[in-house]
Design a protein around this motif. Structure first.
Motif, PDB file in Angstrom:
ATOM      1  N   SER A 103       0.837  -1.188   0.000  1.00 31.65           N
ATOM      2  CA  SER A 103       0.000   0.000   0.000  1.00 31.65           C
ATOM      3  C   SER A 103       0.876   1.244   0.000  1.00 31.65           C
ATOM      4  O   SER A 103       1.765   1.381   0.840  1.00 31.65           O
ATOM      5  CB  SER A 103      -0.899  -0.009   1.241  1.00 31.65           C
ATOM      6  N   ILE A 104       0.634   2.132  -0.967  1.00 34.79           N
ATOM      7  CA  ILE A 104       1.378   3.380  -1.074  1.00 34.79           C
ATOM      8  C   ILE A 104       0.375   4.515  -0.901  1.00 34.79           C
ATOM      9  O   ILE A 104      -0.434   4.770  -1.800  1.00 34.79           O
ATOM     10  CB  ILE A 104       2.099   3.478  -2.434  1.00 34.79           C
ATOM     11  N   PRO A 105       0.389   5.183   0.257  1.00 34.29           N
ATOM     12  CA  PRO A 105      -0.597   6.232   0.527  1.00 34.29           C
ATOM     13  C   PRO A 105      -0.606   7.309  -0.559  1.00 34.29           C
ATOM     14  O   PRO A 105       0.450   7.760  -1.010  1.00 34.29           O
ATOM     15  CB  PRO A 105      -0.144   6.814   1.869  1.00 34.29           C
ATOM     16  N   GLY A 106      -1.777   7.671  -1.001  1.00 38.13           N
ATOM     17  CA  GLY A 106      -1.934   8.704  -2.014  1.00 38.13           C
ATOM     18  C   GLY A 106      -1.760   8.187  -3.431  1.00 38.13           C
ATOM     19  O   GLY A 106      -2.018   8.895  -4.394  1.00 38.13           O
ATOM     20  N   ALA A 126      -6.455   2.097  -7.279  1.00 32.91           N
ATOM     21  CA  ALA A 126      -5.976   3.472  -7.148  1.00 32.91           C
ATOM     22  C   ALA A 126      -6.525   4.119  -5.874  1.00 32.91           C
ATOM     23  O   ALA A 126      -7.683   3.914  -5.518  1.00 32.91           O
ATOM     24  CB  ALA A 126      -6.382   4.276  -8.363  1.00 32.91           C
ATOM     25  N   ALA A 127      -5.678   4.905  -5.215  1.00 35.83           N
ATOM     26  CA  ALA A 127      -6.087   5.648  -4.027  1.00 35.83           C
ATOM     27  C   ALA A 127      -6.872   6.885  -4.447  1.00 35.83           C
ATOM     28  O   ALA A 127      -6.814   7.328  -5.593  1.00 35.83           O
ATOM     29  CB  ALA A 127      -4.859   6.066  -3.220  1.00 35.83           C
ATOM     30  N   LYS A 128      -7.597   7.462  -3.494  1.00 36.38           N
ATOM     31  CA  LYS A 128      -8.405   8.641  -3.785  1.00 36.38           C
ATOM     32  C   LYS A 128      -7.557   9.786  -4.337  1.00 36.38           C
ATOM     33  O   LYS A 128      -7.961  10.476  -5.261  1.00 36.38           O
ATOM     34  CB  LYS A 128      -9.139   9.093  -2.526  1.00 36.38           C
ATOM     35  N   GLY A 129      -6.350   9.959  -3.792  1.00 37.68           N
ATOM     36  CA  GLY A 129      -5.473  11.039  -4.260  1.00 37.68           C
ATOM     37  C   GLY A 129      -5.135  10.898  -5.738  1.00 37.68           C
ATOM     38  O   GLY A 129      -5.100  11.889  -6.475  1.00 37.68           O
ATOM     39  N   LYS A 150      -6.960   9.125  -7.981  1.00 38.95           N
ATOM     40  CA  LYS A 150      -8.224   9.278  -8.719  1.00 38.95           C
ATOM     41  C   LYS A 150      -8.588  10.738  -8.894  1.00 38.95           C
ATOM     42  O   LYS A 150      -9.071  11.154  -9.945  1.00 38.95           O
ATOM     43  CB  LYS A 150      -9.365   8.560  -7.990  1.00 38.95           C
ATOM     44  N   ASP A 151      -8.340  11.540  -7.867  1.00 38.74           N
ATOM     45  CA  ASP A 151      -8.654  12.973  -7.940  1.00 38.74           C
ATOM     46  C   ASP A 151      -7.820  13.697  -9.000  1.00 38.74           C
ATOM     47  O   ASP A 151      -8.254  14.670  -9.593  1.00 38.74           O
ATOM     48  CB  ASP A 151      -8.456  13.638  -6.578  1.00 38.74           C
ATOM     49  N   LYS A 152      -6.588  13.214  -9.242  1.00 37.36           N
ATOM     50  CA  LYS A 152      -5.730  13.831 -10.242  1.00 37.36           C
ATOM     51  C   LYS A 152      -6.197  13.516 -11.672  1.00 37.36           C
ATOM     52  O   LYS A 152      -5.826  14.208 -12.599  1.00 37.36           O
ATOM     53  CB  LYS A 152      -4.289  13.376 -10.069  1.00 37.36           C
ATOM     54  N   LEU A 153      -6.971  12.466 -11.811  1.00 38.05           N
ATOM     55  CA  LEU A 153      -7.482  12.115 -13.132  1.00 38.05           C
ATOM     56  C   LEU A 153      -8.670  12.973 -13.442  1.00 38.05           C
ATOM     57  O   LEU A 153      -9.070  13.245 -14.482  1.00 38.05           O
ATOM     58  CB  LEU A 153      -7.882  10.626 -13.170  1.00 38.05           C
TER      59      LEU A 153
END
Length: 89
Positions: free
Chosen positions: A43-46, A81-84, A86-89
């Protein structure tokens, strides 16, 4: 983007050489692959999570002959994918 382009980008960002960046990137991927081989989750945060999932035995068809066949059970690596990210997409 391939590993060469990724290494150039990382080298510029970190102020290191392309060779050092490529070595570091390769080491990271080797560690992820090693953990996956052991069945561990990475797991890699973000960024996201790599996990090993079991695929059960199932029925399928031979596309050439249409004959029914059994597809053996297997394991696969999945990425969520983490939320961070996904938000960049």
């Amino acid at each position: 983007m391939n590993i060469g382009e990724l290494a150039k980008s990382v080298a510029v960002t970190t102020g290191s050489s392309e060779a050092e960046a490529k070595t570091a990137i390769t080491a990271v991927f080797e560690q992820i692959a090693g953990a996956a081989a052991k069945g561990e989750e990475v797991s890699i945060p973000g960024f996201g999570k790599f996990a090993v999932k079991d695929r059960p035995e199932r029925q399928g068809r031979n596309p050439a002959t249409g004959e029914a066949m059994t597809i053996a059970a297997s394991k696969k690596v999945s990425f969520t994918a983490a939320k961070g990210l996904k938000d960049k997409l």
